[in-house]
Write a protein that holds these residues in place. Structure first.
Motif, short mmCIF file in Angstrom:
data_model
loop_
_atom_site.label_atom_id
_atom_site.label_comp_id
_atom_site.label_asym_id
_atom_site.label_seq_id
_atom_site.Cartn_x
_atom_site.Cartn_y
_atom_site.Cartn_z
N VAL A 286 0.87 -1.17 0.00
CA VAL A 286 0.00 0.00 0.00
C VAL A 286 0.92 1.22 0.00
CG1 VAL A 286 -1.66 1.30 1.37
CG2 VAL A 286 -1.87 -1.19 1.19
N SER A 288 0.96 4.13 1.33
CA SER A 288 1.26 4.75 2.64
C SER A 288 2.40 4.04 3.34
CB SER A 288 0.01 4.73 3.53
OG SER A 288 -1.01 5.52 3.01
N GLY A 313 -4.61 -0.47 -3.10
CA GLY A 313 -5.27 -0.06 -1.87
C GLY A 313 -5.45 1.43 -1.70
N GLU A 314 -4.60 2.23 -2.35
CA GLU A 314 -4.66 3.69 -2.24
C GLU A 314 -4.16 4.32 -3.53
OE1 GLU A 314 -3.85 4.66 2.49
OE2 GLU A 314 -2.20 4.70 1.07
N ARG A 315 -4.44 5.59 -3.67
CA ARG A 315 -3.89 6.35 -4.79
C ARG A 315 -2.37 6.39 -4.69
NH1 ARG A 315 -5.53 11.10 -7.95
NH2 ARG A 315 -3.73 12.41 -8.36
N TYR A 339 -5.45 -1.22 -9.36
CA TYR A 339 -6.63 -0.74 -8.66
C TYR A 339 -7.58 -1.91 -8.45
CZ TYR A 339 -11.39 0.97 -8.18
OH TYR A 339 -12.69 1.15 -7.74
N ASP A 432 -16.01 4.75 -6.26
CA ASP A 432 -14.79 5.44 -6.69
C ASP A 432 -15.06 6.18 -7.99
OD1 ASP A 432 -13.17 4.58 -4.58
OD2 ASP A 432 -12.75 2.68 -5.59
N ARG A 447 -12.90 9.34 -4.12
CA ARG A 447 -14.19 8.76 -3.75
C ARG A 447 -15.32 9.73 -4.03
NH1 ARG A 447 -15.36 3.78 -2.76
NH2 ARG A 447 -16.92 4.41 -1.25
N ARG A 450 -15.84 10.99 -0.38
CA ARG A 450 -14.77 11.59 0.40
C ARG A 450 -14.59 13.05 0.04
NH1 ARG A 450 -8.42 11.37 0.36
NH2 ARG A 450 -8.21 12.54 2.25
N GLY A 462 -7.11 14.85 -1.52
CA GLY A 462 -5.88 14.32 -2.10
C GLY A 462 -5.08 15.37 -2.84
N LYS A 539 -3.20 0.85 5.54
CA LYS A 539 -3.77 2.06 4.98
C LYS A 539 -3.72 3.18 6.02
CE LYS A 539 -6.96 -0.17 1.75
NZ LYS A 539 -8.37 -0.26 1.27
N ARG A 542 -7.36 7.34 9.23
CA ARG A 542 -7.88 8.69 9.39
C ARG A 542 -8.60 8.86 10.73
NH1 ARG A 542 -7.37 11.81 5.04
NH2 ARG A 542 -6.65 10.79 3.13
#
Length: 557
Positions: A286, A288, A313-315, A339, A432, A447, A450, A462, A539, A542
């Motif tokens: 991931v 992060s 899992g993430e951008r 993705y 997404d 998202r 988001r 982001g 991840k 938050r």
């Protein structure tokens, strides 16, 4: 509908751009049989003495893993566990977990991963949702996790090491060696249930079938030209579906899954040592979690055997991938952006990053659909959007899961059947957002839930995070929202290179952002943290940032 639904092979393009293109690609992955156990057994027959799963204590060969998981399956059947049952597995970062997972599958059951690092309340919710009666694992750990009231079956130590039963007797569960039940498993039978967070606070269990996983492996692994000499990290918790790709990617190609201890996974220097020492060739990460590893690679000389780093899992911001490539030259790994989502079985698109991609700034393209996947971009009314416009990602094809456990209404809502040019198809609504570029690739845009609104402006967090990371003094950053006297406010959580940055650094970052973003996108508060907190699956956590900064609590000036 034109190009709204795209499903074609990207193998030729991807491999031609790879520095490993001189190696012959696999033309097929032998997914023999309708189930994961049948396919695994075929590999084990061909490679009985090859290492299948390894940790610091040694390795299990394919033959040993086959025999040990047979004993687990026999023990479960002897206890009355029937085909189709859900069985909990208390997971750890040792070969015990692959043995247990495979044993559950061989019994004709579906496994439910239970990560002891998760809160007791979460584990209790999962257990109740699945109506678990049997859990494989250590009884003391089960008690600590609040699961002591269930039938806890201790995984026999001899099974994990392919040895004989204690004192030459009968293995745990009362079944002698050799009495392995043969269970017919269909492609549509559930293989596992992984729970994801729900908007109501109640986790929802996603049912994924054997056929879903086999379709992913059959159509995706040939793009990587993976084979028996490859060594894959088993880095992620089995509660995170990235682990499905890691484990079965190794086992269905005759490779080796290298278990990464939890403590090592949290220490970049130790993890880099493991990658070097174990000659790992396929690493899944991931973004992060990968940032810290990339920084460590930049700080010391390394000799890695990596062929691929697979992100998911993430951008992905390409700066972190480019930095790693620079510091692992002259033969760096191929960086791959994928993705996917749990409800579509791990991965749905792929992008093999070229030198031109790595030289670009901003986020990486998520590429094109995998061969077994169809992606349609649709608006709020589920109508296809034109190329170049933003739409919600809807996924169809062999990877789309069975649905949500005991949630028929939610399953019907999130897995709609829609008309296409080729007739009705069942899709999964991801939530997404993306747009299709002129090249036919998909650009991930975040998202649809988001997006935040501050002072009447719609903001994608982001974009602010990417601008912060562009500052040379910023190691990492995340942006959240919190309460203020004027309403919702933006809060920047920054990992600064100076351990004690102070007020001047805040002013500098504010000025830095003011040159790149509109005023309404400049965070009101800047909070400096040593590291960004991560969830057990790697991840960004938050919710932990909310607690640390007081976001959502008392208004702050």
């Amino acid at each position: 509908m034109g190009r709204q639904n795209v499903s074609h092979s990207v193998a030729e393009e991807a491999l031609s751009e790879s520095p490993w293109a001189e190696e012959p690609p696999m033309t097929a992955v032998r997914c023999e049989g309708a189930s994961l156990p049948d396919t695994f057994r075929a590999v084990a027959r061909r490679r009985p003495d090859a290492p299948a799963v390894q940790d610091t204590g040694g390795a299990l060969t394919y033959g040993q893993l086959d025999a040990a998981s047979d004993r687990i399956a026999a023990g479960l059947r002897a206890r009355g566990v029937s085909r189709g049952a859900l069985v909990g597995v208390l997971i750890d970062r040792t070969p015990d977990t692959p043995v247990a997972l495979l044993g559950v599958l061989k019994a004709g059951c579906a496994y439910v991963p239970l990560d002891p690092s998760y809160p007791r309340a979460r584990l209790r919710q999962v257990s109740e949702d699945c109506a678990l009666t049997v859990v494989l694992g250590d009884p003391r750990t089960a008690e600590d996790c609040g699961l002591g009231a269930l039938d806890v079956v201790e995984r026999d130590a001899c099974a994990a090491h392919g040895g004989e039963a204690p004192h030459g007797g009968v293995p745990h569960g009362g079944v002698p060696h050799g009495e392995v039940p043969h269970v017919e498993i269909a492609a549509d039978d559930p293989a596992y249930v992984i729970h994801t967070s729900g908007s109501t606070g109640r986790p929802k269990g996603c049912l994924v079938s054997h056929g879903n996983v086999l379709a992913l492996m059959r159509h995706t692994l040939p793009l990587f030209a993976c084979g028996p000499e490859d060594r894959w990290t088993l880095f992620h918790s089995a509660s995170f579906d990235f682990s499905v790709w890691e484990l079965w990617g190794a086992l269905l190609t005759g490779g080796t899954a290298v278990c990464v201890p939890a403590d090592t996974a949290r220490e970049p220097e130790e993890f880099l040592d493991l990658l070097e020492r174990e000659r790992v060739t396929v690493l899944s990460q991931v973004p992060s979690a990968f940032r810290a590893l990339s920084r460590m690679a930049a700080a010391r000389e390394t000799r890695l055997a990596l062929r691929y780093v697979v992100f998911g899992g993430e951008r992905l911001d390409v700066d972190v991938a480019a930095e790693f490539v620079r510091h692992t030259a002259p033969r760096p790994p191929v960086m791959v952006n994928m993705y996917g989502i749990t409800e579509a079985t791990v991965h749905s698109t792929v992008k093999f990053l070229t030198a031109a991609d790595l030289a670009d700034e901003g986020g990486a393209s998520i590429g094109r659909p995998l061969p077994h996947v169809e992606i349609s971009l649709r608006d709020d009314e589920l109508r296809p959007v034109p190329d170049g416009e933003t739409g919600e990602i809807l996924i169809a094809g062999a990877g789309v899961a069975l649905g949500y456990l005991n949630r028929p209404d939610l399953t019907a809502e999130r897995f709609p059947t829609l008309d296409t040019d080729t007739g009705p198809r069942r899709f999964y609504r991801t939530g997404d957002l993306a747009r299709r570029t002129e090249s036919g690739e998909l650009e991930y845009l975040g998202r649809n839930d988001r997006q935040v609104k501050v002072r009447g402006f719609r903001i994608e967090l982001g974009e602010i995070e990417a601008a912060l990371r562009a500052h040379p003094a910023v190691r990492d950053a995340a942006v959240i929202t919190g309460a203020s006297r004027e309403g919702q406010a933006l809060i920047a959580c920054v990992v600064h290179r100076d351990p004690d940055p102070g007020r001047p650094a805040r002013a500098e970052l504010r000025s830095h952002l003011a040159t790149r973003l509109p005023t309404h996108m400049v965070p009101r508060r800047f909070v400096f943290v040593g590291e960004l907190p991560l969830t057990p699956s790697g991840k960004l956590d938050r919710r932990a940032l909310d607690v640390r900064t007081g976001a959502g609590g008392d208004p702050r000036p």
